[in-house]
Design a protein around this motif. Structure first.
Motif, PDB file in Angstrom:
ATOM      1  N   LEU A  64       0.745  -1.079  -0.041  1.00  0.00           N
ATOM      2  CA  LEU A  64      -0.042  -0.002  -0.198  1.00  0.00           C
ATOM      3  C   LEU A  64       0.877   1.254   0.054  1.00  0.00           C
ATOM      4  CD1 LEU A  64      -2.754  -0.924   2.596  1.00  0.00           C
ATOM      5  CD2 LEU A  64      -2.896  -0.968   0.244  1.00  0.00           C
ATOM      6  N   PRO A  65       0.681   2.244  -0.823  1.00  0.00           N
ATOM      7  CA  PRO A  65       1.464   3.569  -0.744  1.00  0.00           C
ATOM      8  C   PRO A  65       1.456   4.111   0.672  1.00  0.00           C
ATOM      9  CG  PRO A  65      -0.501   3.581  -2.395  1.00  0.00           C
ATOM     10  CD  PRO A  65      -0.732   2.347  -1.552  1.00  0.00           C
ATOM     11  N   ILE A  66       2.805   4.435   0.979  1.00  0.00           N
ATOM     12  CA  ILE A  66       2.967   4.979   2.303  1.00  0.00           C
ATOM     13  C   ILE A  66       2.151   6.332   2.570  1.00  0.00           C
ATOM     14  CG2 ILE A  66       4.758   6.231   3.708  1.00  0.00           C
ATOM     15  CD1 ILE A  66       6.784   4.183   2.539  1.00  0.00           C
ATOM     16  N   GLN A  67       1.940   7.053   1.546  1.00  0.00           N
ATOM     17  CA  GLN A  67       1.015   8.400   1.637  1.00  0.00           C
ATOM     18  C   GLN A  67      -0.335   8.077   2.379  1.00  0.00           C
ATOM     19  OE1 GLN A  67       2.631   7.498  -0.896  1.00  0.00           O
ATOM     20  NE2 GLN A  67       1.515   7.581  -2.831  1.00  0.00           N
ATOM     21  N   GLU A  68      -0.881   6.779   2.156  1.00  0.00           N
ATOM     22  CA  GLU A  68      -2.123   6.425   2.537  1.00  0.00           C
ATOM     23  C   GLU A  68      -2.319   6.541   4.064  1.00  0.00           C
ATOM     24  OE1 GLU A  68      -3.953   3.207   1.164  1.00  0.00           O
ATOM     25  OE2 GLU A  68      -3.628   3.684  -1.024  1.00  0.00           O
ATOM     26  N   THR A  69      -1.270   6.513   4.937  1.00  0.00           N
ATOM     27  CA  THR A  69      -1.002   6.504   6.271  1.00  0.00           C
ATOM     28  C   THR A  69      -0.836   7.826   7.027  1.00  0.00           C
ATOM     29  OG1 THR A  69      -0.556   5.549   8.140  1.00  0.00           O
ATOM     30  CG2 THR A  69       0.982   5.460   6.506  1.00  0.00           C
ATOM     31  N   ASN A  70      -1.386   8.579   7.669  1.00  0.00           N
ATOM     32  CA  ASN A  70      -0.703   9.775   8.466  1.00  0.00           C
ATOM     33  C   ASN A  70       0.074   9.534   9.686  1.00  0.00           C
ATOM     34  OD1 ASN A  70      -2.437  11.397   6.641  1.00  0.00           O
ATOM     35  ND2 ASN A  70      -4.195  10.903   8.067  1.00  0.00           N
ATOM     36  N   LEU A  71       0.438   8.223   9.923  1.00  0.00           N
ATOM     37  CA  LEU A  71       1.426   7.874  10.863  1.00  0.00           C
ATOM     38  C   LEU A  71       2.831   8.039  10.505  1.00  0.00           C
ATOM     39  CD1 LEU A  71      -0.359   4.518  12.137  1.00  0.00           C
ATOM     40  CD2 LEU A  71      -0.234   7.054  13.333  1.00  0.00           C
ATOM     41  N   ALA A  72       3.761   8.977  11.151  1.00  0.00           N
ATOM     42  CA  ALA A  72       4.995   9.174  10.702  1.00  0.00           C
ATOM     43  C   ALA A  72       5.768   8.111  11.602  1.00  0.00           C
ATOM     44  CB  ALA A  72       5.356  10.719  11.141  1.00  0.00           C
ATOM     45  N   THR A  73       6.661   7.747  10.742  1.00  0.00           N
ATOM     46  CA  THR A  73       7.632   6.876  11.610  1.00  0.00           C
ATOM     47  C   THR A  73       9.405   7.465  11.548  1.00  0.00           C
ATOM     48  OG1 THR A  73       8.803   6.015   9.448  1.00  0.00           O
ATOM     49  CG2 THR A  73       6.559   5.267  10.057  1.00  0.00           C
ATOM     50  N   ILE A  74      10.054   6.867  12.585  1.00  0.00           N
ATOM     51  CA  ILE A  74      11.394   7.326  12.594  1.00  0.00           C
ATOM     52  C   ILE A  74      11.956   7.473  11.281  1.00  0.00           C
ATOM     53  CG2 ILE A  74      11.376   6.250  15.166  1.00  0.00           C
ATOM     54  CD1 ILE A  74      13.444   4.202  13.830  1.00  0.00           C
ATOM     55  N   TYR A  75      11.724   6.710  10.229  1.00  0.00           N
ATOM     56  CA  TYR A  75      12.581   6.824   8.916  1.00  0.00           C
ATOM     57  C   TYR A  75      11.893   8.178   8.181  1.00  0.00           C
ATOM     58  CZ  TYR A  75      13.145   1.941   9.708  1.00  0.00           C
ATOM     59  OH  TYR A  75      13.743   0.689  10.211  1.00  0.00           O
ATOM     60  N   ASP A  76      10.811   8.428   8.675  1.00  0.00           N
ATOM     61  CA  ASP A  76      10.501   9.662   7.966  1.00  0.00           C
ATOM     62  C   ASP A  76      10.915  10.956   8.737  1.00  0.00           C
ATOM     63  OD1 ASP A  76       8.328   8.662   6.331  1.00  0.00           O
ATOM     64  OD2 ASP A  76       6.738   8.514   7.843  1.00  0.00           O
ATOM     65  N   ILE A  77      11.004  10.977   9.962  1.00  0.00           N
ATOM     66  CA  ILE A  77      11.801  11.851  10.607  1.00  0.00           C
ATOM     67  C   ILE A  77      13.288  11.968  10.100  1.00  0.00           C
ATOM     68  CG2 ILE A  77      12.541  12.652  13.022  1.00  0.00           C
ATOM     69  CD1 ILE A  77      10.032  11.329  14.040  1.00  0.00           C
ATOM     70  N   ALA A  78      13.822  10.859  10.047  1.00  0.00           N
ATOM     71  CA  ALA A  78      15.495  10.859   9.810  1.00  0.00           C
ATOM     72  C   ALA A  78      15.349  11.623   8.390  1.00  0.00           C
ATOM     73  CB  ALA A  78      15.801   9.291   9.833  1.00  0.00           C
ATOM     74  N   LYS A  79      14.697  11.058   7.365  1.00  0.00           N
ATOM     75  CA  LYS A  79      14.730  11.789   5.892  1.00  0.00           C
ATOM     76  C   LYS A  79      14.506  13.199   6.071  1.00  0.00           C
ATOM     77  CE  LYS A  79      12.587  11.420   1.342  1.00  0.00           C
ATOM     78  NZ  LYS A  79      11.654  10.814   0.591  1.00  0.00           N
ATOM     79  N   ALA A  80      13.500  13.675   6.887  1.00  0.00           N
ATOM     80  CA  ALA A  80      13.342  15.208   6.948  1.00  0.00           C
ATOM     81  C   ALA A  80      14.449  15.843   7.638  1.00  0.00           C
ATOM     82  CB  ALA A  80      11.903  15.370   7.640  1.00  0.00           C
ATOM     83  N   ALA A  81      15.100  15.310   8.584  1.00  0.00           N
ATOM     84  CA  ALA A  81      16.157  15.622   9.289  1.00  0.00           C
ATOM     85  C   ALA A  81      17.655  15.859   8.689  1.00  0.00           C
ATOM     86  CB  ALA A  81      16.263  15.383  10.587  1.00  0.00           C
ATOM     87  N   GLY A  82      17.682  14.775   7.988  1.00  0.00           N
ATOM     88  CA  GLY A  82      18.825  14.518   7.166  1.00  0.00           C
ATOM     89  C   GLY A  82      19.800  13.812   8.092  1.00  0.00           C
ATOM     90  N   VAL A  83      19.198  12.882   8.896  1.00  0.00           N
ATOM     91  CA  VAL A  83      20.142  12.196   9.996  1.00  0.00           C
ATOM     92  C   VAL A  83      19.724  10.529   9.514  1.00  0.00           C
ATOM     93  CG1 VAL A  83      20.177  13.886  11.521  1.00  0.00           C
ATOM     94  CG2 VAL A  83      18.470  12.335  11.706  1.00  0.00           C
ATOM     95  N   THR A  84      20.339   9.642  10.335  1.00  0.00           N
ATOM     96  CA  THR A  84      19.915   8.366  10.098  1.00  0.00           C
ATOM     97  C   THR A  84      19.064   7.940  11.198  1.00  0.00           C
ATOM     98  OG1 THR A  84      21.624   7.402  12.026  1.00  0.00           O
ATOM     99  CG2 THR A  84      22.419   7.813   9.575  1.00  0.00           C
TER     100      THR A  84
END
Length: 363
Positions: free
Chosen positions: A18-38
């Protein structure tokens, strides 16, 4: 070894394509990508561990807030083998006494970092055993159990499984004492009732007591305390003045109606809980009797409604705040691996209000 906390719902959606955008639940991977960290850095920041610079911590927390991140407590509890949740088993939350206990437990547990799962047995021991198993399956860290719908064997079985269980306000039958309990000196409460009514000159004293379908007296200690105090005062309880109820308003009214139609009716009624006492007040009112001028009525529990009946109800007070604090202290100490001795029984207190007065024959 450091374990990353991931979002279960997110992982399930990825596995089912299922496409990730169908959920509003942010994960640590989403935070990592936005913050530019692992993702590992995000995990360290959110768990408060690791040597992460203050600037990175602030950036991660800012993006976590902006993305609406919520930690997956289920995954975290599976990892840590603790849920910071306790179970509370009560007979009927419709009874104001148990509603008050539930509110106090929930509020007190929350202040100490725990959530509460509240469940009702409805006086059904089969259901009560199932509910204990259900709470254990949901990985609660411990249970506070009140009597009514819980058998001694079900409690013992749960304790033997290793799950901490604190029995609260049990009036145990002989030979069924539980090792971890917080309670009230119910027998002394019954004695206080008898002493109060005798002091007002009453000699025709009735008792409305909770009796189960199998004939077992549920409030046997408070009943026994009253009975023994009357006998010691050379005023033995007349068996004809004992009537059965089931701790409800309706049963209290029905029992009082029967007692007040006796050829030689009582001048005072002791109901072993407040709801039955209020029911007895209703019966007296329907018969045109005045409380306390014609009939004194006394209850047990001091529920929130007791001061607001007409007239206000004399009763035995159970200090709920103190009781719950002791139960939580004992339960949480066991959860934390500490050993505490169960506290001594709480002392009951008679609250004299306007529903009891000098016996008419003594005036």
């Amino acid at each position: 070894m450091h374990i990353l906390y991931t979002d279960c719902a997110h992982e399930i959606r990825r596995s089912t394509l299922l496409p990730i955008q169908e959920t509003n639940l942010a994960t640590i991977y989403d935070i990592a990508k936005a913050a530019g960290v692992t993702a590992a850095t995000v995990s360290y920041v959110l768990s408060g561990k690791g040597s992460i610079s203050q600037a990175t911590r602030e950036k991660v927390m800012r993006y976590a807030s902006e993305l609406g991140y919520r930690p997956n407590l289920i995954a975290r509890s599976l990892i840590k083998q603790e849920t910071h949740t306790i179970g509370l088993v009560i007979p009927h939350i419709i009874n104001p006494f148990y509603a008050g206990i539930a509110e106090t437990v929930e509020r007190s547990a929350y202040a100490r970092g725990f959530r509460t799962m509240i469940t009702n047995t409805y006086e059904d021991e089969r259901l009560g055993a199932e509910l204990l198993e259900d709470l254990a399956a949901r990985r609660v860290d411990g249970i506070i159990a009140l009597p009514g719908g819980l058998s001694f064997s079900a409690i013992q079985s749960m304790i033997a499984s290793g799950l901490p269980v604190i029995c609260c306000l049990w009036e145990e039958e002989e030979g069924q004492e539980v090792s971890l309990a917080v309670g009230l000196d119910f027998k002394r409460g019954g004695q206080l009732v008898a002493e109060h009514l005798l002091g007002l000159g009453h000699r025709r004293i009735s008792v409305i007591v909770d009796v189960k379908a199998n004939g077992r007296i549920d409030h046997h200690l408070r009943f026994t305390g009253c009975q023994e105090a009357l006998a010691n005062a050379a005023c033995p309880l007349d068996a004809a003045l004992v009537s059965n109820g089931d701790s409800s308003l309706e049963s209290g009214e029905a029992a009082a109606h029967q007692l007040l139609h006796l050829p030689n009716p009582p001048t005072a009624i002791f109901a072993t809980n407040d709801l039955m006492a209020i029911g007895a007040m209703v019966a007296a009112w329907k018969l045109g009797m005045r409380v306390p001028a014609d009939l004194s009525i006394i209850g047990f529990d001091n529920i929130a409604l007791a001061p607001f009946t007409s007239p206000p109800l004399t009763t035995i007070n159970v200090d709920r705040d103190r009781l719950v604090k002791l139960a939580l202290d004992l339960l949480l100490s066991i959860i934390e691996g500490k050993q505490l001795e169960p506290p001594p029984l709480l002392a009951p207190e008679l609250i004299a209000r306007a529903s009891t007065a000098i016996c008419p024959a003594s005036r």
